[in-house]
Design an enzyme around this catalytic site. Structure first.
Site, PDB file in Angstrom:
ATOM      1  N   LYS A   1       0.823  -1.209   0.000  1.00  0.00           N
ATOM      2  CA  LYS A   1       0.000   0.000   0.000  1.00  0.00           C
ATOM      3  C   LYS A   1       0.860   1.263   0.000  1.00  0.00           C
ATOM      4  CE  LYS A   1      -4.461  -1.563   1.653  1.00  0.00           C
ATOM      5  NZ  LYS A   1      -5.648  -1.274   2.439  1.00  0.00           N
TER       6      LYS A   1
ATOM      7  N   LYS B   1     -11.217  -3.567  -3.060  1.00  0.00           N
ATOM      8  CA  LYS B   1     -12.171  -2.449  -3.162  1.00  0.00           C
ATOM      9  C   LYS B   1     -11.528  -1.222  -3.751  1.00  0.00           C
ATOM     10  CE  LYS B   1     -13.884  -3.109   1.328  1.00  0.00           C
ATOM     11  NZ  LYS B   1     -12.788  -2.742   2.191  1.00  0.00           N
TER      12      LYS B   1
ATOM     13  N   LYS C   1      -4.859  -9.691  -6.132  1.00  0.00           N
ATOM     14  CA  LYS C   1      -6.043  -9.822  -5.284  1.00  0.00           C
ATOM     15  C   LYS C   1      -7.116  -8.826  -5.715  1.00  0.00           C
ATOM     16  CE  LYS C   1      -6.445  -7.684  -1.063  1.00  0.00           C
ATOM     17  NZ  LYS C   1      -7.691  -7.425  -0.359  1.00  0.00           N
TER      18      LYS C   1
HETATM   19  P1  ATP Z   1      -8.997  -2.183   0.494  1.00  0.00           P
HETATM   20  O1  ATP Z   1      -8.882  -2.303  -1.003  1.00  0.00           O
HETATM   21  O2  ATP Z   1      -9.668  -0.940   0.948  1.00  0.00           O
HETATM   22  O3  ATP Z   1      -7.717  -2.483   1.206  1.00  0.00           O
HETATM   23  P2  ATP Z   1     -10.085  -4.788   0.565  1.00  0.00           P
HETATM   24  O4  ATP Z   1     -11.061  -4.971  -0.520  1.00  0.00           O
HETATM   25  O5  ATP Z   1      -8.757  -5.416   0.410  1.00  0.00           O
HETATM   26  O6  ATP Z   1      -9.987  -3.280   0.935  1.00  0.00           O
HETATM   27  P3  ATP Z   1     -10.583  -5.195   3.400  1.00  0.00           P
HETATM   28  O7  ATP Z   1     -11.616  -4.326   3.981  1.00  0.00           O
HETATM   29  O8  ATP Z   1      -9.159  -4.827   3.621  1.00  0.00           O
HETATM   30  O9  ATP Z   1     -10.815  -5.346   1.830  1.00  0.00           O
HETATM   31  O10 ATP Z   1     -10.799  -6.687   3.836  1.00  0.00           O
HETATM   32  C1  ATP Z   1     -11.976  -7.218   4.398  1.00  0.00           C
HETATM   33  C2  ATP Z   1     -11.911  -8.719   4.428  1.00  0.00           C
HETATM   34  O11 ATP Z   1     -12.051  -9.246   3.101  1.00  0.00           O
HETATM   35  C3  ATP Z   1     -10.602  -9.296   4.962  1.00  0.00           C
HETATM   36  O12 ATP Z   1     -10.905 -10.436   5.744  1.00  0.00           O
HETATM   37  C4  ATP Z   1      -9.863  -9.698   3.736  1.00  0.00           C
HETATM   38  O13 ATP Z   1      -8.957 -10.740   3.963  1.00  0.00           O
HETATM   39  C5  ATP Z   1     -10.987 -10.146   2.830  1.00  0.00           C
HETATM   40  N1  ATP Z   1     -10.634 -10.004   1.418  1.00  0.00           N
HETATM   41  C6  ATP Z   1     -10.347  -8.847   0.790  1.00  0.00           C
HETATM   42  N2  ATP Z   1     -10.091  -9.052  -0.509  1.00  0.00           N
HETATM   43  C7  ATP Z   1     -10.203 -10.391  -0.710  1.00  0.00           C
HETATM   44  C8  ATP Z   1     -10.043 -11.241  -1.843  1.00  0.00           C
HETATM   45  N3  ATP Z   1      -9.733 -10.740  -3.026  1.00  0.00           N
HETATM   46  N4  ATP Z   1     -10.239 -12.561  -1.700  1.00  0.00           N
HETATM   47  C9  ATP Z   1     -10.582 -13.080  -0.478  1.00  0.00           C
HETATM   48  N5  ATP Z   1     -10.738 -12.345   0.628  1.00  0.00           N
HETATM   49  C10 ATP Z   1     -10.558 -11.012   0.533  1.00  0.00           C
END
Ligand code: ATP
Ligand code: LTN
Length: 335
Positions: A117, A203, A200
């Protein structure tokens, strides 16, 4: 809510977008709804984590409510589980400070999510808050004496750090924290971006084209799935190394339909990727449409949503306050 003797579960998501994405739904939220029956579960909207990268204040309030609404819409039952917003419980920031003083600089510097990040942000402009993000996450978990932390694969390292900090505190100051375990389901641990199937799904992805949002209208999701990156082989089979795009589609299909990957492969044997994608559009829509509709309903009554969150905050404050009192006493901080 009454006290129970069930083991405690804690998890959370950042209100960092208007909608959750399919990876959050598959990797985390759908695990949560299953597990809430067997645990005394705490589900938090981690808005303090969300400000580790720049946020627009009005947007953050709206996204906090939207995230909570999606938890409920996906099946989190506020009558069974404690659903709350992180900033409603000041103990999170307080315990994070204490844990900051126990974390090595080098130890924090090894966290791969920070490296990823901060690189995106430009290392010089990345905040110290982004650096200490995993320590706040450790505070979240330890305040509730959680035994289980259901997350996606990307969070494994943060839960390991949490365990290290719990053990360190316990050995220096006496038994205080339960040492938690990550709960990471094999098949669902990582959903990949539809355009860059080695990254991955996230969001806050730079490009929207490979990101399936839970709240997107059906036609938008359909377009994204039909344009998903595949390969030239033309054979529907699972091979993460050489066929990351098709393998990702198969994983999503399998998890959401409840079929094994092998049975999906058998179903599409001799058919092209176009057919697989069309089938997947239906499977995804079948899962997400009810969540989308329920979320809209919940958001149409923000007062009721806020009432549920206030109720959750009350219980969370009680439990977290007890742990924080004990921590302060153990380390000799006057109350
Ligand atoms: P950001 O992009 O804002 O960092 P994010 O989409 O990665 O957000 P988080 O809010 O950080 O999501 O994560 C929430 C939950 O969703 C965590 O348990 C994380 O491990 C899970 N998660 C996020 N992205 C994935 C993915 N691509 N596959 C499986 N689990 C995920
Ligand atoms: N860092 C997590 C979100 C998060 C979390 C938590 C998850 C914050 N605190 C406590 C589990 C338990 C992420 O998904 N990025």
């Amino acid at each position: 809510m009454t006290e129970t003797s069930k083991p405690v579960l804690f998890s959370g998501m950042q209100p960092s977008a208007d909608s959750l994405q399919l990876g959050n739904y598959i990797g985390a939220l759908s695990q949560w709804t299953k597990m809430q029956e067997d645990y005394d579960a705490f589900f938090c909207v981690v808005n303090l984590h969300a400000i580790t990268v720049p946020q627009d204040p009005a947007g953050l309030v709206a996204r906090t409510r939207r995230t909570a609404a999606q938890y409920i819409a996906a099946g989190i039952d506020p009558a069974k589980s404690t659903l709350f917003v992180q900033s409603h419980v000041s103990a999170h920031a307080e315990l994070a400070w204490v844990l900051n003083t126990l974390t090595g600089f080098g130890e924090a510097g090894r966290m791969t999510q920070f490296k990823d990040k901060s690189q995106k942000q430009g290392t010089d402009t990345a905040s110290v808050g982004l650096f200490t993000y995993p320590i706040l996450m450790a505070a979240d978990i330890l305040l509730y004496q959680a035994a289980s932390v259901p997350v996606g694969e990307d969070q494994r390292q943060h839960v390991e750090l949490t365990r290290d900090l719990a053990n360190r505190f316990n050995s220096r100051f006496g038994d205080t924290f339960l040492v938690p375990e990550a709960h990471i389901s094999k098949g669902t641990a990582k959903v990949y971006d539809l355009q860059v199937p080695t990254a991955k799904m996230s969001k806050s992805a730079e490009s929207d084209a490979g990101l399936v949002n839970v709240l997107d209208p059906a036609n938008v999701t359909k377009k994204k799935i039909m344009r998903a990156v595949t390969d030239d082989e033309g054979v529907v089979r699972f091979d993460r190394e050489t066929k990351p795009g098709v393998s990702n589609l198969l994983t999503i299909y399998s998890v959401l339909s409840g079929q094994s990957v092998d049975s999906v492969v058998a179903e599409y044997d001799g058919r092209g990727y176009g057919d697989l994608k069309k089938g997947l559009v239906e499977v995804v829509e079948g899962s997400l449409a009810p969540v989308r509709e329920r979320t809209e309903e919940l958001l149409s009554d923000p007062a009721e949503l806020d009432r549920l969150l206030a109720q959750g905050a009350e219980r969370a404050n009680e439990v977290a306050g007890r742990t924080l009192d004990l921590v302060y006493e153990r380390i000799g901080l006057m109350r």
